[in-house]
Each structure stands twice: as structure tokens, then as C-alpha cells.
Design an enzyme around this catalytic site. Structure first.
Site, PDB file in Angstrom:
ATOM      1  N   GLY A 172       0.838  -1.199   0.000  1.00  0.00           N
ATOM      2  CA  GLY A 172       0.000   0.000   0.000  1.00  0.00           C
ATOM      3  C   GLY A 172       0.870   1.244   0.000  1.00  0.00           C
ATOM      4  O   GLY A 172       2.043   1.191   0.402  1.00  0.00           O
ATOM      5  N   CYS A 215       5.349  -6.013   1.596  1.00  0.00           N
ATOM      6  CA  CYS A 215       5.672  -4.580   1.594  1.00  0.00           C
ATOM      7  C   CYS A 215       4.993  -3.868   2.768  1.00  0.00           C
ATOM      8  O   CYS A 215       5.410  -4.023   3.903  1.00  0.00           O
ATOM      9  CB  CYS A 215       5.293  -3.958   0.240  1.00  0.00           C
ATOM     10  SG  CYS A 215       6.038  -2.338  -0.038  1.00  0.00           S
ATOM     11  N   TYR A 216       3.921  -3.110   2.542  1.00  0.00           N
ATOM     12  CA  TYR A 216       3.202  -2.452   3.643  1.00  0.00           C
ATOM     13  C   TYR A 216       2.757  -3.491   4.669  1.00  0.00           C
ATOM     14  O   TYR A 216       2.711  -3.212   5.871  1.00  0.00           O
ATOM     15  CB  TYR A 216       1.989  -1.695   3.081  1.00  0.00           C
ATOM     16  CG  TYR A 216       1.167  -0.954   4.114  1.00  0.00           C
ATOM     17  CD1 TYR A 216       1.419   0.384   4.390  1.00  0.00           C
ATOM     18  CD2 TYR A 216       0.133  -1.593   4.805  1.00  0.00           C
ATOM     19  CE1 TYR A 216       0.657   1.065   5.332  1.00  0.00           C
ATOM     20  CE2 TYR A 216      -0.623  -0.925   5.743  1.00  0.00           C
ATOM     21  CZ  TYR A 216      -0.354   0.405   6.005  1.00  0.00           C
ATOM     22  OH  TYR A 216      -1.101   1.082   6.943  1.00  0.00           O
ATOM     23  N   HIS A 248       7.917  -7.222  -3.711  1.00  0.00           N
ATOM     24  CA  HIS A 248       6.631  -7.639  -4.296  1.00  0.00           C
ATOM     25  C   HIS A 248       6.813  -8.936  -5.079  1.00  0.00           C
ATOM     26  O   HIS A 248       7.228  -8.919  -6.244  1.00  0.00           O
ATOM     27  CB  HIS A 248       6.080  -6.541  -5.213  1.00  0.00           C
ATOM     28  CG  HIS A 248       5.561  -5.350  -4.475  1.00  0.00           C
ATOM     29  ND1 HIS A 248       4.263  -5.286  -4.008  1.00  0.00           N
ATOM     30  CD2 HIS A 248       6.158  -4.197  -4.093  1.00  0.00           C
ATOM     31  CE1 HIS A 248       4.082  -4.136  -3.382  1.00  0.00           C
ATOM     32  NE2 HIS A 248       5.217  -3.456  -3.418  1.00  0.00           N
ATOM     33  N   GLU A 292       4.539 -10.726  -6.345  1.00  0.00           N
ATOM     34  CA  GLU A 292       3.468 -10.910  -7.333  1.00  0.00           C
ATOM     35  C   GLU A 292       3.789 -10.323  -8.700  1.00  0.00           C
ATOM     36  O   GLU A 292       3.135 -10.658  -9.693  1.00  0.00           O
ATOM     37  CB  GLU A 292       2.158 -10.316  -6.806  1.00  0.00           C
ATOM     38  CG  GLU A 292       2.114  -8.789  -6.689  1.00  0.00           C
ATOM     39  CD  GLU A 292       2.673  -8.253  -5.375  1.00  0.00           C
ATOM     40  OE1 GLU A 292       2.326  -7.112  -5.024  1.00  0.00           O
ATOM     41  OE2 GLU A 292       3.464  -8.953  -4.714  1.00  0.00           O
ATOM     42  N   SER A 341     -23.289  -8.595 -25.882  1.00  0.00           N
ATOM     43  CA  SER A 341     -22.523  -7.626 -26.659  1.00  0.00           C
ATOM     44  C   SER A 341     -21.745  -8.316 -27.774  1.00  0.00           C
ATOM     45  O   SER A 341     -21.282  -7.675 -28.708  1.00  0.00           O
ATOM     46  CB  SER A 341     -21.520  -6.898 -25.744  1.00  0.00           C
ATOM     47  OG  SER A 341     -20.513  -7.806 -25.317  1.00  0.00           O
ATOM     48  N   GLY A 342     -21.617  -9.631 -27.667  1.00  0.00           N
ATOM     49  CA  GLY A 342     -20.769 -10.363 -28.608  1.00  0.00           C
ATOM     50  C   GLY A 342     -19.358 -10.523 -28.089  1.00  0.00           C
ATOM     51  O   GLY A 342     -18.537 -11.216 -28.693  1.00  0.00           O
ATOM     52  N   GLY A 343     -19.062  -9.878 -26.949  1.00  0.00           N
ATOM     53  CA  GLY A 343     -17.736  -9.977 -26.360  1.00  0.00           C
ATOM     54  C   GLY A 343     -17.597 -11.214 -25.493  1.00  0.00           C
ATOM     55  O   GLY A 343     -18.537 -11.990 -25.316  1.00  0.00           O
ATOM     56  N   VAL A 344     -16.414 -11.368 -24.912  1.00  0.00           N
ATOM     57  CA  VAL A 344     -16.099 -12.572 -24.145  1.00  0.00           C
ATOM     58  C   VAL A 344     -17.002 -12.702 -22.917  1.00  0.00           C
ATOM     59  O   VAL A 344     -17.600 -13.747 -22.672  1.00  0.00           O
ATOM     60  CB  VAL A 344     -14.618 -12.548 -23.683  1.00  0.00           C
ATOM     61  CG1 VAL A 344     -14.287 -13.790 -22.859  1.00  0.00           C
ATOM     62  CG2 VAL A 344     -13.690 -12.446 -24.878  1.00  0.00           C
ATOM     63  N   ASP A 345     -17.098 -11.632 -22.114  1.00  0.00           N
ATOM     64  CA  ASP A 345     -17.752 -11.732 -20.814  1.00  0.00           C
ATOM     65  C   ASP A 345     -19.234 -12.090 -20.924  1.00  0.00           C
ATOM     66  O   ASP A 345     -19.699 -13.035 -20.281  1.00  0.00           O
ATOM     67  CB  ASP A 345     -17.599 -10.414 -20.041  1.00  0.00           C
ATOM     68  CG  ASP A 345     -16.143  -9.976 -19.934  1.00  0.00           C
ATOM     69  OD1 ASP A 345     -15.261 -10.857 -20.054  1.00  0.00           O
ATOM     70  OD2 ASP A 345     -15.889  -8.776 -19.754  1.00  0.00           O
ATOM     71  N   SER A 346     -19.982 -11.320 -21.716  1.00  0.00           N
ATOM     72  CA  SER A 346     -21.420 -11.583 -21.806  1.00  0.00           C
ATOM     73  C   SER A 346     -21.691 -12.933 -22.469  1.00  0.00           C
ATOM     74  O   SER A 346     -22.645 -13.631 -22.116  1.00  0.00           O
ATOM     75  CB  SER A 346     -22.142 -10.456 -22.563  1.00  0.00           C
ATOM     76  OG  SER A 346     -21.736 -10.395 -23.919  1.00  0.00           O
ATOM     77  N   SER A 347     -20.832 -13.333 -23.415  1.00  0.00           N
ATOM     78  CA  SER A 347     -21.031 -14.605 -24.107  1.00  0.00           C
ATOM     79  C   SER A 347     -20.816 -15.791 -23.170  1.00  0.00           C
ATOM     80  O   SER A 347     -21.611 -16.737 -23.140  1.00  0.00           O
ATOM     81  CB  SER A 347     -20.083 -14.722 -25.310  1.00  0.00           C
ATOM     82  OG  SER A 347     -20.306 -13.676 -26.230  1.00  0.00           O
ATOM     83  N   LYS A 359     -10.283 -11.736 -16.266  1.00  0.00           N
ATOM     84  CA  LYS A 359     -10.500 -11.901 -17.709  1.00  0.00           C
ATOM     85  C   LYS A 359      -9.858 -13.187 -18.248  1.00  0.00           C
ATOM     86  O   LYS A 359     -10.474 -13.915 -19.035  1.00  0.00           O
ATOM     87  CB  LYS A 359      -9.919 -10.685 -18.440  1.00  0.00           C
ATOM     88  CG  LYS A 359     -10.275 -10.606 -19.916  1.00  0.00           C
ATOM     89  CD  LYS A 359     -11.720 -10.198 -20.075  1.00  0.00           C
ATOM     90  CE  LYS A 359     -11.945  -9.386 -21.312  1.00  0.00           C
ATOM     91  NZ  LYS A 359     -13.288  -8.811 -21.373  1.00  0.00           N
TER      92      LYS A 359
END
Length: 523
Positions: free
Chosen positions: A58, A85-86, A171, A173, A226-232, A379
Site C-alpha cells: 500500500g 511490503c506495507y 513484491h 506478485e 454484446s458479442g464480447g467474451v464476458d457476456s457470451s 479476464k
């Protein structure tokens, strides 16, 4: 968030820009992780039955009055705790040590030498390349702690294994820390004993079962596609659970890509077997956009008009269902985990989910309940789930596309003529990048139509036509991005084809701005 039926690592967010990355890294070795604001009450943290807790980095100093506050009793649970870290400074400060401003602030690459290795560093070399980002350091350790690694300037790692506490000043990550994944795996799997069962198969099975239970035997749902990844992917998951009791609504807002209205319908119906209602509202949208040049006004117009069109179509479906004795009670949204995290950040609701990304502001009299099957996913995980659902790669690998569509890639007024010009130019840009085998290697690649005309020469005639900008960026999550160094031959092909084939454009430029300071989209 519902308690997942799997081993969980809880990450308490103290405001680090890398917090989401910690969660993603842990999930990469199939261990489920949850990000919660550091202010989350301890009983809610423990309700998730975590195997271990990570305290994130942070930007604050632990001794500041404005420092993010977590319940210090999180250090008394008996669960394994990893401070990053923090998080190291939080441990030190609250357990009786002393944190002070460092004489030499460490930022960027550093070399760490292990001086007293612990289980956290099992299998790692004695010297590590790491990424530092801190201005404070632990001057005096809390009782029971010992130094386990150092840099040339400061303490890099501490531990009190009797109390199951480990902490690193760097870090692990970020990609710059070469052995970071191994360190996180040592903590989550070996120290915490978390099971590596966070798999696509597990997610699909539990999510489908949960949706069936939510919706019941007779419930119906609607989904804005929408035709995109998420909604499909969200739609396919829900359809797997309730079949044709899901109706998808796909709206042509007049600013889709070339031939997209027809292509998406074909894919959704023929390949994904979804029940799709397609609405061509392009004239309605373009009419509202006439004369508007302000980017935010464009976004709001498109968002509001989508809600209006969706409302109209949903009411038709409602009436049809009522006449058959059924009633729709559920709305499917493709909300992802970053949206959830950002809307409940350590600093409060700093980022509200955009209405043009998800269906927002629907009339209250609909009384719809939400189904958000992807709200625990990033994603890249959505794409993994889609592959396990046997969805076509053309959908899963589709680059992100803004909710307001080409309206924010047409600077100035959005007119039917300008939309048509940009559709052609954008199609050429994507075709050539795909032909070069680069489509999956860049985060986004597209054309922008500028409200700038310049003189050109075609054949023996002078022209006065628009300028088109090409944008291609590399990114891991869209939060930051570098402009992509596309090969000259690809840029040459895009430029020559656009100028030759698209009437109305006579000049092509390439955008070499990174984010920050720029944004990925132009508006």
C-alpha cells in the site's frame, strides 16, 4: 461474496496497485483467492474459512493518521499470515516493532540475499532478483521475529514461524520478481495447506448447480449480449443451467464493427445454441448522437439509449412469458472480479461499474434479481472457462471492445458516413494484424477516425480527406499499457490498404503513446 467450496486464501487490500495481481498469481496454481478491503470486519474474513491471509502492499505509512486501518486481531487468528511490503510494516508496527522512513528509498530492481531461509523460500536460490517499492523500513523488529533476507540497504524478509507469520519487503506478485510465483506457492500450498482445486471444471460444475438452485424449475432470465467474451461466457453458463429459459437480447447500437450485427447473431444461434432476440436500433442511436461531440455525452447517450431499448424488448418478452403463465425474474450480467474489487476498494467505492459495460439503471418496476456467474473471475480465467465450455476461439480471443463502440473512436460528431468509413478502416487494421499472427499477442488493435483533414494526391488528383490513426497496445489487464512495436511491413500493409480501399481517408498515422500518460482509447 459466497463462500467457495474450495480452499481459500484471503488477501486484505491496503491500497496497493498490485493487489489484484496477488490474487491472480495465487489462482494461477489453482488455489482460490479473495480480495477484501483491509477494513473488512474480522468475523467476515473468518466466515470465508480461509487457509491463510495475505496482507497487501500500500502507498501509506503505517504511522500516519490516514493509514488504512485493519483489525490488528487479524494477527491473532492462528492462521498463516504473509505480509507484503506495507504488510510487513503493518505486522512490525502492530506487534511491537518500529517502522521509520528509510534513508534510501528502494524502488525498482534489487538483489535479495537469504540469510536465514524459512519454508517461505523453500527451493529458491540464495540470491533473488526482486522488485521493491517502499519508502519506509523496519528499523526494529517485533519480538519473536528474525531477519531472513536482506538487500544492501534494508531488511527484505522477516519471520516468526512459531506464530505462523512471514513477511517480505519486496513484491513477489510482479513479473520483475523472478521467483515470486514459487514463493507465493510455498506460502499458499505448502505453509497454508490450500488445495489446488480451483479449476475450470470445478467452477463450471458448482456455478451451473448454483444457477439452477437460484432460478428454480420454472424461472426465466434475460441477458444483454454484446458479442464480447464476458457476456457470451456468462450466457453460455446460464444456458447450460436453465436451457431455453434464458433469452438473450443483442442490440445494434449503430456503432458496431463491420458486419458484426449479422456475425454475432449467427455465432450465438448456430454455434452456441442460444435463444437470441436481435434488435436493430442503429437509426435510433445515431439520431440521438447527431450533433454531439463531447465524449462523455456520447457515452451517456449510448448507455441511456441501450437501457431504453433493452427495457422495451424486455417488456415484450415479459408480456409473452406472462401470457404463457411464466414470469422473468432474473437478469444476467457479465460482471468480472476487478469490477467487484474496485467498487469495494480500501479507499471506498472509487470506481462504479460503468453503465455501458453492464446493464445499469434498469427501471425498478422490473424487479429483476441479478445473476453474475463471472463475478469471481479475472479476464484470463473467463477465457479458460469458455474453452472448457467448448466455445469458439473467435469469441474467446476477441480483443476488448468499448461499450460505446466506434462512437469513442470517432472523434467529433458521429454520423452514418463517418461510422461507415471507420468500419472499413478498422476491418482492414484487424485483418492485417490477424494475417501477421499478432492478434492474440496484442491487447487491443484498432483504427480511430480523426476530425482532421489533410491534402493528398491520388493518381493525378489532389484529395482533401480524413486522417486515420492506428492504435495497438500490449497489456496484461488494461490498467497500464505499452504501445506495440508492430513490424514496419504490417504498418505498411495497413496504411496502403486503408488509403487505397477506404474512400474518405488519405492519411494514416500510428499512435506511439503508452498508458499512462495516455489512455488506450482516444475518448
Amino acid at each position: 461474496m459466497d463462500t467457495p467450496q474450495t480452499s481459500t486464501i484471503v488477501i486484505l487490500d491496503f491500497g496497493s496497485q498490485y493487489t489484484q495481481l496477488i490474487a491472480r498469481r495465487i489462482r494461477e496454481f489453482n488455489v482460490f483467492s479473495v480480495v477484501l478491503p483491509c477494513t473488512t470486519p474480522l468475523d467476515k474474513v473468518l466466515a470465508l474459512q480461509p487457509k491463510g491471509i495475505v496482507l497487501s502492499g500500500g502507498p501509506s505509512s503505517v504511522y500516519d493518521d490516514t493509514a488504512p486501518k485493519a483489525d490488528p486481531k487479524v494477527l491473532e487468528t492462528g492462521l498463516p499470515v504473509l505480509g507484503i511490503c506495507y504488510g510487513l510494516q503493518f505486522m512490525t508496527h502492530h506487534l511491537g516493532g518500529k517502522v521509520v522512513p528509510a534513508a534510501a528509498r528502494e524502488y525498482g530492481h534489487a538483489e535479495v540475499e537469504l540469510v536465514d531461509p524459512t519454508a517461505l523460500f523453500h527451493g529458491l536460490p540464495e540470491k533473488l532478483e526482486v522488485w521493491m517499492s517502499h519508502g519506509d523500513h523496519a528499523e526494529t523488529l517485533a519480538p519473536g521475529f528474525r531477519v531472513t533476507a536482506r538487500t544492501a540497504n534494508a531488511v527484505a524478509s522477516i519471520a516468526d514461524e512459531s506464530r505462523k507469520m512471514w513477511a517480505v519487503q519486496f513484491h513477489p506478485e510482479v513479473a520483475h520478481t523472478k521467483q515470486g510465483m514459487a514463493l507465493l506457492k510455498n506460502f499458499a500450498v505448502d505453509i497454508c495447506g490450500a488445495k489446488q482445486d480451483w479449476t475450470p471444471e470445478h467452477f463450471i460444475a458448482t456455478t451451473v448447480a448454483k444457477i439452477r438452485e437460484q432460478v428454480g424449475e420454472t424461472g426465466h432470465a434475460i441477458c444483454g449480449l454484446s458479442g464480447g467474451v464476458d457476456s457470451s461466457v456468462a450466457a453460455v453458463l446460464v444456458a447450460r443451467a436453465i436451457g431455453d429459459r434464458l433469452t438473450c437480447i443483442f442490440v445494434n447500437n449503430g456503432v458496431l464493427r463491420k458486419d458484426e450485427f449479422a456475425k454475432v447473431q449467427k455465432t450465438m444461434r448456430e454455434e452456441l445454441k442460444l435463444n437470441v432476440v436481435a434488435v436493430d436500433a442503429s437509426e435510433r442511436f445515431l439520431g440521438k448522437l447527431a450533433g454531439v461531440t463531447d465524449p462523455e455525452k456520447k457515452r451517456k447517450i449510448i448507455g441511456n439509449e441501450f437501457i431504453s431499448v433493452f427495457d422495451d424488448e424486455a417488456k415484450k418478452i415479459f408480456e409473452a412469458e406472462k401470457s404463457s403463465g411464466e414470469e422473468i425474474a432474473w437478469l444476467v450480467q457479465g460482471t468480472l472480479y476487478p469490477d467487484v474489487i474496485e467498487s469495494a476498494s480500501v479507499h471506498g467505492p472509487s470506481h462504479v461499474i460503468k453503465s455501458h459495460h453492464n446493464v445499469g439503471g434498469l427501471p425498478e418496476d422490473m424487479k429483476l434479481k441479478l445473476i453474475e456467474p463471472l463475478r469471481d473471475l479475472f479476464k484470463d480465467e473467463v477465457r479458460r472457462i469458455g474453452r472448457d465450455l467448448d466455445m469458439p476461439e473467435e469469441i474467446l480471443e476477441r480483443q476488448p471492445f468499448p461499450g460505446p463502440g466506434l462512437a469513442v473512436r470517432i472523434l467529433g460528431e458521429v454520423t452514418p458516413d463517418r461510422v461507415a468509413i471507420l468500419q472499413e478502416a478498422d476491418a482492414i487494421c484487424v485483418e492485417e494484424i490477424k494475417r501477421a499472427g499478432l492478434y492474440r499477442k496484442v491487447w487491443q488493435s484498432f483504427a480511430v477516425l480523426l476530425p482532421v483533414k489533410s491534402v493528398g494526391v491520388m493518381g493525378d488528383q489532389r484529395t482533401y480527406a480524413y486522417t486515420c490513426a492506428i492504435r495497438a497496445v500490449e497489456s496484461e489487464d488494461g490498467m497500464t499499457a505499452d504501445w506495440a512495436a508492430l513490424p514496419y511491413e504490417v504498418l505498411r500493409a495497413i496504411s496502403s490498404r486503408i488509403v487505397s480501399e477506404v474512400r474518405g481517408i488519405n492519411r494514416v498515422v500510428y499512435d506511439i503513446t503508452s498508458k499512462p500518460p495516455g489512455t488506450i482509447e482516444w475518448e
